[in-house]
Design an enzyme around this catalytic site. Structure first.
Site, PDB file in Angstrom:
ATOM      1  N   VAL A 353       0.848  -1.186   0.000  1.00  8.01           N
ATOM      2  CA  VAL A 353       0.000   0.000   0.000  1.00  8.01           C
ATOM      3  C   VAL A 353       0.887   1.240   0.000  1.00  8.01           C
ATOM      4  CG1 VAL A 353      -1.792   1.289   1.219  1.00  8.01           C
ATOM      5  CG2 VAL A 353      -1.813  -1.205   1.255  1.00  8.01           C
ATOM      6  N   ASP A 463     -13.796 -11.619   6.196  1.00  4.13           N
ATOM      7  CA  ASP A 463     -12.438 -11.330   6.682  1.00  4.13           C
ATOM      8  C   ASP A 463     -12.459 -10.127   7.637  1.00  4.13           C
ATOM      9  OD1 ASP A 463      -9.161 -10.799   5.128  1.00  4.13           O
ATOM     10  OD2 ASP A 463      -9.769 -11.986   6.875  1.00  4.13           O
TER      11      ASP A 463
END
Length: 656
Positions: A353, A463
């Site tokens: 990221v 998740d």
């Protein structure tokens, strides 16, 4: 002279032939000048210039999608697909403009803001979204068939004097906060529009206060976009294009023939004829060459577009999506946003990221995906699940990139990172007090409840964990990372999966053990319960290095303490904070019950968190033992399995 006249038809034929041959390159060149800066114009106090244009200006002075109207010479309006907006200001230096709903300009107190803006793409241009800023949210405008007495329904009419007519109105318009739980929606009140407003919530606001905020307007941002041109030319556009090309060349030829040297003799005529023939041949050759180059460029563009992504599954998915809000960026634009991936924020199994910045100045987080799993299925899951939704507690997907093996997702940048950095880090775990932790739990629950019930399709996340809960500048939570998410019909109470999915320590047991129960939204409820436990303990649930062996599995240890009537060791906290923590603990134990049928829905979880702790009943101890047939089927024995064993066994299967 008779000879000259006899030759004139030949000249006409040559001119026609030349024009025929050069028509294609003329049109090709004309496309370069389709949009030009024609200076500026004023409508009232609004300066209108490129890329915008007034409806009265020539078509080439701006973009088709950015046409503005000047009403009564002082009111600038933007007509969007789903409404009409009054333009207050345009800030060309940072690509933003301030607009308000056109109905707010009228004195009619029974006109309501019902206009919505949607993203759209034009040739080389993208006009895409509201400028994200602290305090901006959305509210619903609902049209009820009966008057609503609840305080959550705010009167939308600005009329102060009610009509004395004996007949009752057929419609009652109200404002409704977007965070309103689906269970509070009345079936007689369908949603007419979803309107942006510059407050976090309209809860407790009066009608006058709401209109005052709406009158401030909202900022919209536009971006120049070098992606695929989605603008479809109309017949009029084609005729304009041809006329533009013909005008250029007709003027040149007519000037030559009408104002050229006079033919005074046969020799002069022959010289002029040869000169004209050579000039015409040269022009034809040059324009034909340019036309061929344009044709080759077009073919190469089409070929590149067709082979833009090596993953056919992703391209097929994107072709079938006609109402996606996210923007498709090129990889070159992604590199420019991140300054060639200079500022790295983190890394995981999915990829890396990076921090980026749009041309409007808005900061974003760009997730550069690694090797795609399941033929691009993780990428498809993410775009399909949150590409069409907007909720204050769900991370916003601004855009994406797909170029062959290069795949990226562009999100709003969250200043305070993810929740795991707060609750698992020794230096940060005391940053937030229990009141803020409780608010975070509530926000996450609202986000998951919206995914389960607030959309056309129910979205199962699969998740939920601290790493996937992002925190903005005010520590408001956003559910993120939908790589494992699945979309199902709201009618499906039980769903099918070909393999277990989730993360160690959070995966619901029914995803591994078939005889426990069917897979449903209760899997996310289980993960939320495990998340709550870690927020309470500010540690991982399973910790082999705990101070005492009894504390290795935190949920079991904390349940035993409560069962013996002992207090939770939380340090020096107030009585009010103790009530909030105990409420979180009881709700967490209900969420992590072994059998899915024993777990509450997320709507029920929200009600439990918002009720008095005395009314909450302590559930049975989770994972006390498995059903006999399940234990035998998996382990080949009849011994009951306690919670840590089951949890670690499920994690082992997931890793394998």
């Amino acid at each position: 002279m008779p000879k000259s006249k006899a030759k004139l038809p030949l000249f006409g034929f040559m001119v026609a032939f030349a024009l025929f041959l050069i028509l294609f390159p003329a049109a090709c060149l004309a496309t370069r000048h389709r949009h030009e800066d024609c200076g500026f114009a004023f409508c009232g106090n609004v300066n209108i210039s490129y890329p915008f244009r007034l409806k009265t200006q020539p078509r080439h002075c701006g973009y088709h999608k950015l046409e503005l109207e000047c009403e009564n010479n002082n009111r600038t309006t933007l007509v969007a697909k789903n409404g009409k907006f009054s333009v207050q200001e345009i800030f060309y230096e940072n690509y933003t403009m301030r607009v308000i709903d056109a109905s707010l300009d009228r004195d009619d107190c029974n006109s309501f803001p019902l206009s919505s803006l949607v993203s759209y793409v034009g040739c080389d241009f993208l006009f895409y979204d509201f400028v994200s800023s602290p305090g901006i949210s959305f509210m619903y405008v609902v049209n009820c068939t009966k008057p609503m007495k609840s305080s959550i329904y705010v009167e939308a009419s600005r009329c102060t004097n009610k009509s004395n007519s004996s007949s009752s109105p057929s419609s009652y318009f109200y404002f409704l906060d977007i965070n309103t739980p689906p269970s509070d929606f009345d079936q007689s009140c369908p949603v007419e529009a979803q309107i942006p407003i510059t407050v976090n919530s309209i809860s407790g606001m009066s009608t006058l206060e709401i209109y005052k905020n709406l009158s401030k307007g909202i900022l919209l941002s536009w971006e120049y976009y070098n992606g695929t041109c989605s603008y479809k030319a109309s017949l009029q556009d084609v005729l304009d294009l041809v006329r533009y090309g013909l005008t250029i060349y007709l003027q040149s030829f007519l000037n030559f023939f009408l104002h050229g040297p006079k033919i005074t003799s046969d020799l002069t005529y022959k010289r002029t004829y040869i000169l004209c023939l050579g000039a015409t041949g040269g022009v034809i050759l040059l324009r034909t060459l340019i036309g061929v180059l344009c044709l080759l460029a077009l073919v190469m563009y089409k070929w590149r577009k067709r082979h833009l992504s090596a993953d056919d599954a992703i391209e097929e998915f994107l072709k079938g999506q006609t109402n996606l809000a996210p923007i498709r960026y090129s990889f070159k634009e992604i590199k420019k946003m991140t300054k060639n991936f200079k500022d790295k924020l983190g890394e995981g199994g999915y990829g890396s990221v990076f921090k980026g910045k749009l041309r409007s100045g808005h900061h974003v987080a760009i997730k550069l995906l690694g090797k795609s799993k399941g033929n691009g299925q993780d990428f498809i899951n993410e775009v399909a699940s949150i590409g069409r939704i907007h909720h204050v507690n769900v991370a916003k997907l601004i855009g994406f990139c797909v170029e062959g093996s290069k795949q990226a997702l562009v999100y709003d940048f969250m200043v305070n990172g993810s929740l795991d950095k707060i609750i698992f880090s020794e230096e940060n775990k005391n940053t937030l007090g229990w009141k803020k932790m409780f608010d975070i739990a509530l926000g996450v629950a609202r986000g998951i409840d919206y995914l389960h019930q607030g959309c056309d399709m129910q979205i199962l996340h699969f998740d939920i964990k601290p790493h996937n809960i992002l925190l903005d500048e005010n520590f408001n939570p956003k559910v993120s990372d939908f790589g494992l998410a699945k979309l199902y019909s709201v009618e499906d109470s039980i769903v099918s999966l070909t393999a277990a999915r989730g993360t160690i320590g959070y995966i619901a047991p029914e995803l591994v053990y078939k005889n426990i129960g069917g897979i449903s939204y209760k899997a996310d409820v289980y993960s939320f319960g495990m998340l709550l436990m870690e927020m309470i303990g500010r540690r991982r649930n399973l910790n082999a290095f705990a101070d005492h062996s009894s504390q290795i599995y935190f949920p079991s240890w904390i349940y035993d303490r409560l069962d013996r009537g002992e207090d939770i060791e939380l340090g020096d906290i107030s009585d009010g904070e103790k009530i909030m923590v105990r409420k979180m603990v009881v709700v967490a134990f209900w969420c992590i019950q072994l059998m899915p049928a024993d777990r509450p829905s997320m709507s029920k979880v929200l009600k439990m968190l918002e009720t008095d702790v005395e009314l909450l009943e302590m559930p049975p101890k989770p994972f006390y033992q498995l059903p006999l047939e399940t234990s035998s089927e998996i382990h080949g024995c009849e011994n009951p399995i306690d919670e840590p064993t089951l949890s670690m066994h499920a994690d082992y299967i997931e890793e394998a």
